[in-house]
Design an enzyme around this catalytic site. Sequence first.
Site, short mmCIF file in Angstrom:
data_model
loop_
_atom_site.label_atom_id
_atom_site.label_comp_id
_atom_site.label_asym_id
_atom_site.label_seq_id
_atom_site.Cartn_x
_atom_site.Cartn_y
_atom_site.Cartn_z
NE ARG A 1 6.50 -0.50 9.75
CZ ARG A 1 5.33 -0.39 9.11
NH1 ARG A 1 5.29 0.16 7.89
NH2 ARG A 1 4.22 -0.81 9.66
NE ARG B 1 -4.15 -0.80 10.14
CZ ARG B 1 -3.13 -0.28 9.50
NH1 ARG B 1 -3.20 0.92 8.98
NH2 ARG B 1 -2.03 -0.97 9.36
CE LYS C 1 -2.42 -0.77 3.76
NZ LYS C 1 -1.84 -2.06 4.18
NE ARG D 1 7.38 -3.09 5.55
CZ ARG D 1 6.09 -2.72 5.61
NH1 ARG D 1 5.46 -2.36 4.52
NH2 ARG D 1 5.46 -2.74 6.77
NE ARG E 1 1.91 -4.69 10.86
CZ ARG E 1 2.87 -4.50 9.95
NH1 ARG E 1 4.03 -5.13 10.06
NH2 ARG E 1 2.68 -3.67 8.95
P1 AMP Z 1 0.87 0.85 8.81
O1 AMP Z 1 2.13 1.58 8.50
O2 AMP Z 1 -0.32 1.36 8.05
O3 AMP Z 1 1.03 -0.65 8.70
O4 AMP Z 1 0.51 1.15 10.35
C1 AMP Z 1 1.42 0.79 11.38
C2 AMP Z 1 0.68 0.72 12.70
O5 AMP Z 1 0.11 2.01 13.01
C3 AMP Z 1 -0.51 -0.23 12.75
O6 AMP Z 1 -0.12 -1.56 13.00
C4 AMP Z 1 -1.32 0.37 13.90
O7 AMP Z 1 -0.74 0.07 15.14
C5 AMP Z 1 -1.14 1.86 13.66
N1 AMP Z 1 -2.19 2.38 12.77
C6 AMP Z 1 -2.05 2.84 11.50
N2 AMP Z 1 -3.23 3.22 10.98
C7 AMP Z 1 -4.16 3.00 11.94
C8 AMP Z 1 -5.57 3.17 12.01
N3 AMP Z 1 -6.28 3.63 10.96
N4 AMP Z 1 -6.18 2.84 13.17
C9 AMP Z 1 -5.49 2.38 14.24
N5 AMP Z 1 -4.17 2.15 14.22
C10 AMP Z 1 -3.50 2.47 13.08
#
Ligand code: AMP
Length: 216
Positions: A160, A88, A13, A127, A171
């Site tokens: 990360r 989400r 994404k 990654r 996740r």
């Molecule tokens: P991502 O980079 O989109 O994979 O997001 C990394 C982490 O940020 C996720 O595993 C969540 O802990 C938090 N996070 C990102 N977007 C959201 C969201 N819309 N709602 C809640 N937590 C989020």
Amino acid sequence: MRLILVGPPGAGKGTQAVHLAAHYAIPHISTGDIFRANIKGGTELGKLAQSYTDKGELVPDSVTNEMVKDRLKQDDVKNGFLLDGYPRNTFQAEVLRAILAEKESPLDAVLELSLDDSVIVERLSGRRTCKDCQTSFHILFEKPAVDGKCDKCGGELYQRTDDSVEVIQNRLSVYAEQTKPIINFYREEGLLITIPAEGDVSEITDRAIGALSAAV
Ligand code: AMP
């Protein structure tokens, strides 16, 4: 273009969002990136978010929704936006619908990147992400020219915390239980477009743009 990008962690994404945002000349809004920037900056929001992101749990809706609401008040979203990683869960999707209804600027499309779970773990565990510009690389499939350094800005690459195998599994369950229901939500709204997220980065971008021009 007002667009949401949805898909399991590791579907690409973030990478696709950068290309699509450039193509449509709209800001790329990644809630994950906003949380990581706050964690790096040591802000109160960052401290709160880190306790969730480290475990692969969702940051509470009240915090995330307010953050997005504020972001969508900024001037640069006048001509559209690309939301990456938000909403989400269905509550976030409902809150977003209300925010956009108030602005009389409904969504144009929700693009789902679909990918098998087996491919996801392989992608995520290899990654490496740039500390400075967030560009992603892969230790096998998309190696940087110089080991440990970002091709774009020379920043240091790191893994990360949430890309470790245990957190990846969590996740994925969080995605299956909480995020997948929004796919139906948007299907019922007639906004969903699904494309396979396999192949070269540029191939997937072309596929996405093709599907979006046919639908919007
Ligand atoms: P991502 O980079 O989109 O994979 O997001 C990394 C982490 O940020 C996720 O595993 C969540 O802990 C938090 N996070 C990102 N977007 C959201 C969201 N819309 N709602 C809640 N937590 C989020």
